[in-house]
Design a protein around this motif. Structure first.
Motif, PDB file in Angstrom:
ATOM      1  N   LEU A 252       0.864  -1.180   0.000  1.00 31.88           N
ATOM      2  CA  LEU A 252       0.000   0.000   0.000  1.00 31.88           C
ATOM      3  C   LEU A 252       0.905   1.236   0.000  1.00 31.88           C
ATOM      4  O   LEU A 252       1.857   1.316   0.783  1.00 31.88           O
ATOM      5  N   PRO A 253       0.626   2.194  -0.874  1.00 26.94           N
ATOM      6  CA  PRO A 253       1.470   3.394  -0.937  1.00 26.94           C
ATOM      7  C   PRO A 253       1.094   4.397   0.142  1.00 26.94           C
ATOM      8  O   PRO A 253      -0.015   4.388   0.677  1.00 26.94           O
ATOM      9  N   GLU A 254       2.046   5.261   0.449  1.00 31.78           N
ATOM     10  CA  GLU A 254       1.785   6.404   1.320  1.00 31.78           C
ATOM     11  C   GLU A 254       1.678   7.647   0.452  1.00 31.78           C
ATOM     12  O   GLU A 254       2.636   8.019  -0.225  1.00 31.78           O
ATOM     13  N   LEU A 255       0.538   8.293   0.504  1.00 26.39           N
ATOM     14  CA  LEU A 255       0.289   9.450  -0.355  1.00 26.39           C
ATOM     15  C   LEU A 255       0.429  10.733   0.456  1.00 26.39           C
ATOM     16  O   LEU A 255      -0.529  11.253   1.015  1.00 26.39           O
ATOM     17  N   SER A 256       1.654  11.241   0.506  1.00 23.55           N
ATOM     18  CA  SER A 256       1.913  12.447   1.289  1.00 23.55           C
ATOM     19  C   SER A 256       2.038  13.692   0.428  1.00 23.55           C
ATOM     20  O   SER A 256       1.883  14.810   0.909  1.00 23.55           O
ATOM     21  N   GLU A 257       2.327  13.524  -0.882  1.00 22.21           N
ATOM     22  CA  GLU A 257       2.565  14.692  -1.727  1.00 22.21           C
ATOM     23  C   GLU A 257       1.269  15.360  -2.117  1.00 22.21           C
ATOM     24  O   GLU A 257       0.193  14.768  -2.113  1.00 22.21           O
ATOM     25  N   GLN A 258       1.373  16.639  -2.491  1.00 22.40           N
ATOM     26  CA  GLN A 258       0.222  17.400  -2.925  1.00 22.40           C
ATOM     27  C   GLN A 258      -0.037  17.133  -4.412  1.00 22.40           C
ATOM     28  O   GLN A 258       0.793  16.595  -5.127  1.00 22.40           O
ATOM     29  N   GLY A 259      -1.193  17.576  -4.880  1.00 16.08           N
ATOM     30  CA  GLY A 259      -1.514  17.423  -6.291  1.00 16.08           C
ATOM     31  C   GLY A 259      -2.522  16.313  -6.520  1.00 16.08           C
ATOM     32  O   GLY A 259      -3.086  15.757  -5.571  1.00 16.08           O
ATOM     33  N   PRO A 260      -2.764  15.979  -7.796  1.00 13.67           N
ATOM     34  CA  PRO A 260      -3.751  14.946  -8.123  1.00 13.67           C
ATOM     35  C   PRO A 260      -3.422  13.614  -7.466  1.00 13.67           C
ATOM     36  O   PRO A 260      -2.270  13.175  -7.460  1.00 13.67           O
ATOM     37  N   ARG A 261      -4.451  12.959  -6.928  1.00 14.30           N
ATOM     38  CA  ARG A 261      -4.244  11.692  -6.230  1.00 14.30           C
ATOM     39  C   ARG A 261      -3.740  10.596  -7.179  1.00 14.30           C
ATOM     40  O   ARG A 261      -2.925   9.764  -6.793  1.00 14.30           O
ATOM     41  N   TYR A 262      -4.253  10.579  -8.401  1.00  7.34           N
ATOM     42  CA  TYR A 262      -3.808   9.525  -9.315  1.00  7.34           C
ATOM     43  C   TYR A 262      -2.325   9.658  -9.602  1.00  7.34           C
ATOM     44  O   TYR A 262      -1.600   8.659  -9.694  1.00  7.34           O
TER      45      TYR A 262
END
Length: 464
Positions: A5-15
């Motif tokens: 499972l990835p960690e989504l910490s960056e801003q911007g589009p989720r995809y």
């Protein structure tokens, strides 16, 4: 299946964040070649995003060459030695030395642009035709166009009645229409374990589950299909009976009769693809004659007259005609009548027939040339077919061979895009001998291929 499972910490589009996380995980070897990623809905639920966001991310990562999707199986990390390009059209200004044998194109001939010019000139001099082709027409196609196409197909040994036909925008459009008419999202369709990639792509877009059926030198293993029907009966079966794409296998008469029996016994439809034209002596009994009430037959002028005109036909049983016409109307209302008029003028003038005679002679010569050069490797295909299927000698792999060929200005196709399901692709390549600009160009490409087969590229060391 991996629990990554990835960690989504960056801003911007989720995809985009998901794509970047996939890229980093592969580069850092947290995701290994061949590993299966989580199903899209499961990953969407875990990340708190929509399924569409994950679908878009997986598609973009596949486009970039990190992943590969297999119909009915899932999405996997691409093997490190798998070629990232499947089919690429050579464009003007590209490598001028390249001999592109990757696409199933008719052999070039000056009569094609000349025939187009003559057909357009004839239309320009006919006020009635000019008025018709700029007006809306019936979604099934103009009656005159269907009559000309049906008569021509009959002369080619494909006996069809004009009332049975719907004019399509080429064979691929016919496949999409057939699948859309016959199957609902989530339903199963069956095809040979190696089959036309356009069928695979259409099934993906329509969210259909594709079941693989074993394949041998007699074509689809119909008894294996019978066993499959007991547990997982398909809604339809797609088959190219006269020459499997890519192997060239021809479905035996016994298997054709058995397939028609199974269609009635298990109540499935047959989509019979006859787009890759062969002369009558190389064809078997059409399935639409053995089971006319449940067979749709695909034909196209692309492989004979001109692919850019995008004119084909779909033979449809009476019970489906209105449904197919409705789908046609919903998608594009009608096939552009100007394109169909050009094709029909080409046929009426006799130029199409002459072009076909030349093409069959040319393909006979090219096939003989290729089979002679590759005799030691026993390629398979049909005497007048566009392509040959070459299984590599034991110990040789397709990916490094394809890479070395590309470096020497020769392009072929691996088995990967033809695979149905999750089984490993065979170590083989498809060569479209029709696509070379000339016999001399084909001869040079074959010499390059043989030299690499005789002295195969060294396999890189892998850490164990």
């Amino acid at each position: 299946m991996t629990i990554w499972l990835p960690e989504l910490s960056e801003q911007g589009p989720r995809y985009r964040a998901i794509v970047n996380a996939i890229t980093q995980a592969i580069q850092r070897e947290r995701l290994k070649p061949g590993e299966r990623l989580p199903p899209q809905r499961r990953l969407a639920d875990a990340l708190g995003v929509t399924v569409g966001t994950v679908t878009r991310a997986y598609a973009e990562a596949e486009r970039q060459g990190w992943l590969i999707a297999r119909v009915g199986s899932g999405t996997y990390v691409r093997e490190s030695d798998a070629p990232t390009a499947i089919f690429r059209q050579t464009l003007p200004g590209d490598d001028q030395e390249l001999v592109d044998l990757s696409l199933s194109l008719p052999p070039p001939h000056p009569n094609r642009p000349q025939g187009l010019g003559e057909a357009l000139g004839a239309i320009a001099r006919d006020p009635l035709a000019l008025g018709e082709v700029v007006a809306y027409q019936h979604e099934q196609g103009m009656t005159r166009h269907r009559e000309v196409l049906a008569e021509w197909m009959t002369r080619l040994g494909i006996a069809i009645d004009a009332e049975e036909l719907i004019v399509t925008q080429g064979g691929q459009h016919g496949i999409f229409l057939a699948l859309q008419a016959l199957a609902q999202p989530g339903e199963r369709i069956a095809a040979s374990m190696l089959t036309y990639p356009g069928l695979i792509c259409a099934a993906q877009q329509l969210h259909l589950k594709t079941l693989r059926v074993p394949l041998d030198e007699e074509g689809m293993d119909v008894e294996a299909l019978a066993r499959l029907c007991i547990q997982q009966p398909p809604r339809l079966v797609y088959v190219t009976p006269d020459q499997n794409n890519p192997t060239g296998a021809c479905l035996s008469e016994t298997r054709r009769a058995r397939l028609a029996e199974l269609a009635r016994e298990y109540d499935f439809w047959i989509v019979e693809d006859g787009v890759q034209y062969l002369p009558p002596e190389e064809r078997g009994t059409p399935l639409y004659r053995l089971a006319p009430e449940r067979t749709l037959y695909l034909f196209s002028t692309s492989k004979v007259i001109a692919g850019g005109l995008r004119i084909g036909t779909l033979r449809v049983p009476d019970t489906l005609r209105e449904r197919l016409a409705t789908l046609q109307r919903a998608q594009s209302w009608m096939v552009p009548p100007l394109m169909a008029e050009v094709v029909c003028r080409w046929i009426d003038s006799g130029a199409a027939e002459r072009l076909l005679v030349w093409q069959l002679e040319e393909m006979d010569a090219r096939q003989r040339l290729a089979r002679d050069r590759l005799a030691a490797y026993r390629p398979s295909g049909r005497p007048h077919g566009f392509h040959l299927w070459l299984e590599l000698p034991p110990g040789q792999r397709a990916a490094p061979l394809i890479e070395q060929l590309e470096r020497r200005h020769v392009r072929v196709t691996s088995a990967e895009p033809f695979c149905v399901g999750s089984e490993p692709a065979p170590q083989a390549i498809r060569l479209c001998v029709s696509a070379a600009t000339s016999r001399d160009a084909l001869s040079r490409a074959l010499d390059t291929l043989v030299s690499l087969l005789e002295s195969p590229p060294a396999m890189p060391w892998r850490t164990l």
